[in-house]
Structure formats: structure tokens, C-alpha cells
Design an enzyme around this catalytic site. Sequence first.
Site, mmCIF file in Angstrom:
data_model
loop_
_atom_site.group_PDB
_atom_site.id
_atom_site.type_symbol
_atom_site.label_atom_id
_atom_site.label_comp_id
_atom_site.label_asym_id
_atom_site.label_seq_id
_atom_site.Cartn_x
_atom_site.Cartn_y
_atom_site.Cartn_z
ATOM 1 C CB SER A 608 -0.967 -0.061 1.317
ATOM 2 O OG SER A 608 -1.768 0.863 1.047
ATOM 3 C CG ASP A 683 -7.072 -2.298 -3.889
ATOM 4 O OD1 ASP A 683 -7.649 -1.934 -3.082
ATOM 5 O OD2 ASP A 683 -5.758 -2.689 -3.471
ATOM 6 C CG HIS A 715 -5.652 -2.436 0.014
ATOM 7 N ND1 HIS A 715 -4.786 -1.960 -1.175
ATOM 8 C CD2 HIS A 715 -5.137 -2.058 1.085
ATOM 9 C CE1 HIS A 715 -3.883 -1.278 -0.671
ATOM 10 N NE2 HIS A 715 -4.021 -1.093 0.690
#
Length: 738
Positions: A608, A683, A715
Amino acid sequence: MKFPTLLVAFIIAASSVLSAQKKEVSLEEIWNGTFRQERLQSLQSLDNGKEYVVLNYDRQAGTTSIDVYSYKTGKKTRTLVNSADLNDIKAFQDFKFSEDESKILLSTELEPIFRRSTKEIYYVCDVNSKSLQKVSDQKIQEASFSPDATKVAYVFENNIYILDLKSGDRTQVTEDGVINSIINGVTDWVYEEEFSFVKAYAWNPSGEKIAYLKFDESEVPEFSMDLFKKDLYPSQEVFKYPKAGEANSEISLHMYDVKSKTSEEIDLGDKYDVAEEAEKVNENAVGDFYIPRIKWTQDPMILSVQVINRHQNNLDLMFIDAENNEAELILNEQDEAYVDITDNLTFLENNSFIWTSEKDGYNHIYLYDEDGELQKQITSGNWEVTDYYGYDPKADVIYYQSTENGSVNRDVYSIKPNGKNKKRLTDRNGMNSASFSADYTYFINTFTDVDTPNVYTLHRSKDGKQVREILNNKALLEKNAGYDFAPKELTTINVNGNDLNMSIIKPTDFDETKKYPMLMFQYSGPGSQSVSNSYFSSNDYWHQLLANKGYIIVTVDGRGTGFKGADFKKVTYKELGKYEVEDQIAAAKQLGERAYIDADRIGIWGWSYGGFMSSNAILKGNDIFSAAIAVAPVTSWRFYDSVYTERYMRTPQENPSGYDENSPLNHVEKLKGDYLIIHGGGDDNVHVQNTMRMVEELIQANKQFDWAIYPDRNHGIYGGNTRLHLYTMMTDFILEKL
């Protein structure tokens, strides 16, 4: 003293045998639950303060129960509800008490929507009679009891409803709810993700009013994801997602009167007239605002509302008089960068209130009177209040968690509202957190450090004295003793004029005369922390596997991370990806000068925000890093949501250079090392668009790289065999490339 050569040889041989007897951890063990810690699940204090309830699951029978335990003895005293005794429910996944604890809302058939939101079938269970009443035949959201437990409010298809439990009558509070257009009583995607709440309505303490938020997201651009699944044709998920600089939902606050069945929009004043405010700012800026918190005060007719501008640097705390729906400004807080939203607001009996703020440079606790006049800064010092547990009116004591004992540690403290009689209630260095009984007689302390998985102990709140141990993870420690695990060392490294927290895992047979490849792990997002005095996470077990194979694993929390003061955290404002990357590059370079680090074999990875960082690091630090893995990375903040991105960057229209100069997309020509980029195709948070754009830029720059897309995964990239496959891929990449 001189040992005979034969004895020395024997000792070395014996040590080798002992070491050889220890197992190396496998990827399968990391992801099949072998190292799962025991935890207290869904623990909740009863109002009597003497007992707590736990949701227990009988795996063999497939049933669930809400069991009551004594704080003092730890013994089970009774069972409130067992699904085995209920006709209509085999099991339930969650529960909520009514205020008087006479009824319980049981949640079944949970269907996830986004990170925090679900749809579910609710039942009301009467604690005494064990009778069940279904709230709705449809899956609904965020059901909650009225204060007297005679009604249940909930949201269905973006409208609020009220069910009268006695008559069975159902009242529709709002009628304009439309999917992907108007939302009443629950939050839109960006509020849920970035302001961390879903339920956007609240009963007042007398049950006469319901305050709720309305989101008009009709002008918010839509994002679509193709989900492939196993059908002949893929399906498409379409939802409203405001990217940085794009239109947000128009937000409004409303008050519903239960008796008259009428709603009125609350006028927050000219400052929050979107059209009027937009005229005052330049054409590239935006004039709308957010309402990230609503909360009723001790006065049943006074609602507190937190309203913050789109730049998130000017926050108003307002009181709404529910009898005439008039708004009054009580407190204003401003910051040159941004003001963080918390849940730390607590109202005392006279409607004075406790508030936390970073206004003196560190996060501390403040006391204000009912008119918003500052009475006292309760805590102070070059350390942070990291959690606020509440106020005990009987003892006139505030309970909180802080970093006073070092930013990698946490301790639980008590203090008087006048700032006196501060007591440290925990005595072991590490990460301590607390869950207090309803009357603040006891707290359950969760403790961990680098050598100790979670230990749960019961303590007296007045002095912190331990009453008993509730749960430990000694079985896990005994199991781990059979593996070739190395200690996680905590230290610091001075980089760019700052002492940064650092952890190191070395191979158990580490020899400082040899050279080792080094892999750095980081997240680095604003206010985050990756280096702490805590036991292994799943990633730590993976790092141990790599250490077994001869790698040194290092984590450094650079500038922009949290718990070291506002200046340290907010230095990255308008420049995400600049100072954080500089610190990772400089730390890697400095570590590479150590005799035992192979400076030609330094890698970095992250997920991320960490993927954004590792991508930038191998590009901007191409003479330092020879390999990088980016999982679900942001590759341009132009692609990410408005609330998070603009908090730290303002809008792309206002700050184009901040967005573009630190975007990996604009530095792909610098790639020299080996690069692996991975993303989940489903995601909803960091869209796969980020990776697709990065891939295209790399292709056009004729740069070779490795990449993988996990179909339909969100995600977290998990489900079934997914995590094992993902970490196998990353392990193979590191073994081959680094």
C-alpha cells in the site's frame, strides 16, 4: 583460562547439533494458523462493572453463545444466549446490547460491503424469555436500539427505518435514498475508509430525536471494477469514489422528531454554505466540508457536531439545540497542516468536555467548560497520548495510554482532571493497552514485547495492581522455541539529523566477519508505526524465514511516521514520498557501510503506502537498492481518494508539483534493479489502475520487471490459497534477485 582444543571442538560440535535440531519455518506454517495467538474475542463489560461477556464459538456443534464471566475470579457465571437454544438461528456472528441490557441484537448472515460495512439479518433476543423477533426479512445495515429498547432503527437501501418492537409497526424516516446517489444514515465509501465509521445516525438519550447525516453523492465520479469469478461473463462493481481534487458528496445534517415523524435540515451557518464558500476560494480550490463525527452530549437535547473544511486544517466543534435546531460554535481548532479526527471527545455531567489536541506540538488531553473555554491542559510533555480510555466520575480520574516511556512502548496511566496524581498503571516495558470495566473498577491489560506474545491480565484501576492472569500464549512460545528464530533487536539510527527507530532481525548463525544481503521493510504513511516493542506479526514470521536463508531484515520508521510529535509527523505535508524516501535511501546507504552488509545486495519491500515507498526507493535510490517489491502500491496520489490524499497534499489543482515530482510514474526511466509489482484486481481502495499505469510507463520506457495480478482480490489480497501463493512468489523473487 585456556580450554583444551578437544573440549572447544566438542562445544562447537554440540552447539551445531543443537542448532541443527531447530526447525526452519515454512510458508505453509505462516499462513495455515500454526502461529496463531490466543486472544480474547468480543470482550465487553456489563454495566454492573463486575462481569464481562465474551462471544464463544463451539466449532464442533457450529453454535455460538454469549457467556458471562466474573472479572475477579475469571470463572464463567452464566450464559446469556446460546444459539443451540434458539429455533431460528444456528449461529450468530456479532451482538449489541440495549442500554438496559434487557435485549440483545444478534447479527447473522453477514455480507461484507467494504472494509467496515456489512449487510446482515438481525434478530432481537429478549434476555429473560429468550424469545426472538426478526427485525427485517431483508439484509439491513447498522441496526441499533432506542434508549428504552422499545424500538430499533436501521438502514435499508440508503433509507432509515424504525421498527416498533411491541406493535410491529415500521416507520420510514427517509424516502429519498437511492443507490449511488443519496445515502441516509450510513456513510459513503470515502467516509467509511478515511473517517473510520459507517453508522451515520444517533438516537438522543431520551429517544425523542434521531440526528443523521445525508450524503448526496450524485455528482461524485463513479469507479468500476470488473470481477471475473467463474461465470461466463465478468460482472462489474460500480461505486462512487471521489479521487483527489474531484467532487465529494454534499453532506448535510438532519434532525428527525420521533413523535411528529418529521425531519429538518440543520443550518450550520454561512461558513458551511457550499455554494457561497466556493465563491470565496480560487478557481482551483474547493469549498465543501466534512462532518466526521456527531455525538449527543449529557444534555439530551444538545448534539455535538464536528465540522472540518476540505483542507482539514480548520475544525469546528458545534452544539445543536435539538429543540429549535439552532447551531452554536463552541470550539475551533486550526493547524498549518491538518487536524486529526479522533473519538476522544468525552462530556462530563455539566457538559464540560475532555478533548485531545496536538496544538502544543504533541498530542495531549485538555479540559474545556460547556462554553468551550479552556480550563486546563491535563497532560503535557515531549511525548504523545496515544489512546484515551475515558473518565471515571466516581473517582474523578481520567485513564489514557501514552508513549511517555519511549515511542516504541505504550503504558496505561491515570490522572486527575486538574493534572495531578498521575500514576503509571502498567509496569512492564512494551506495548500495554487496556479495556476497562463499565464502572472503572478493573481493566484488562494486553501486554506484548519483542519476546512475548499477547498476555492478558486483570488489574485494579486505582493502583494498577494485578489481580490475576486471564490468558497467555505460553504454548505459542514453547512451540516457537523449536524453531530457528532470531531475536528482533530494537535500536535507533541517526539519519538526516533525526534518531529514527529501527528493528533488525539477523540470521541465528550471524557472523560479523561475513557479508549478508539486506531486505528493508517499511510502511511509512503519515502517523504510522512499523517499529514497536511487540511480538511477531505474520510478516515477522516471513522475515524470520528469510533470515534463516541468510538475509538481514531491517525496518526503519522515517520522518512522517507517528508518535514523536507533530513536527516529525507533519514534515511530509504537501510532499508525500519525498522525505520518507530520502530517509529510507540514507538509512540503506549508511547500513550498507557496515562490514557485515553487502552493499550490492540491498532490497526493499512494502504494501500500500509501503508499495508507493518501495517503488520510489528503487527509482530514486537506484544506486543503493538492487531489488524492490511493491504490493498494492499507490503510484500517483492523483488516483487516490480525496479525504486521505488532500489531508496531506491538498488538491492536485493546488499542489501539482507535490503530486507529480514524488510519483513513481515520473521516474521509471531510473529503474536499474529488479522490480516486482503486485495488485489485487478487486481492490476498491488502492485501485489496480495504479499498477496498470505503472506497468504501461515501464513498458514505454523499455524497462524489464515482474508483475502479478490476483483476480478479484481486494486490498488485503487474501482468501483460499492466495496469501500462500503471494508470499511464495515474493520469497522466490528475493532468493533469485537479491
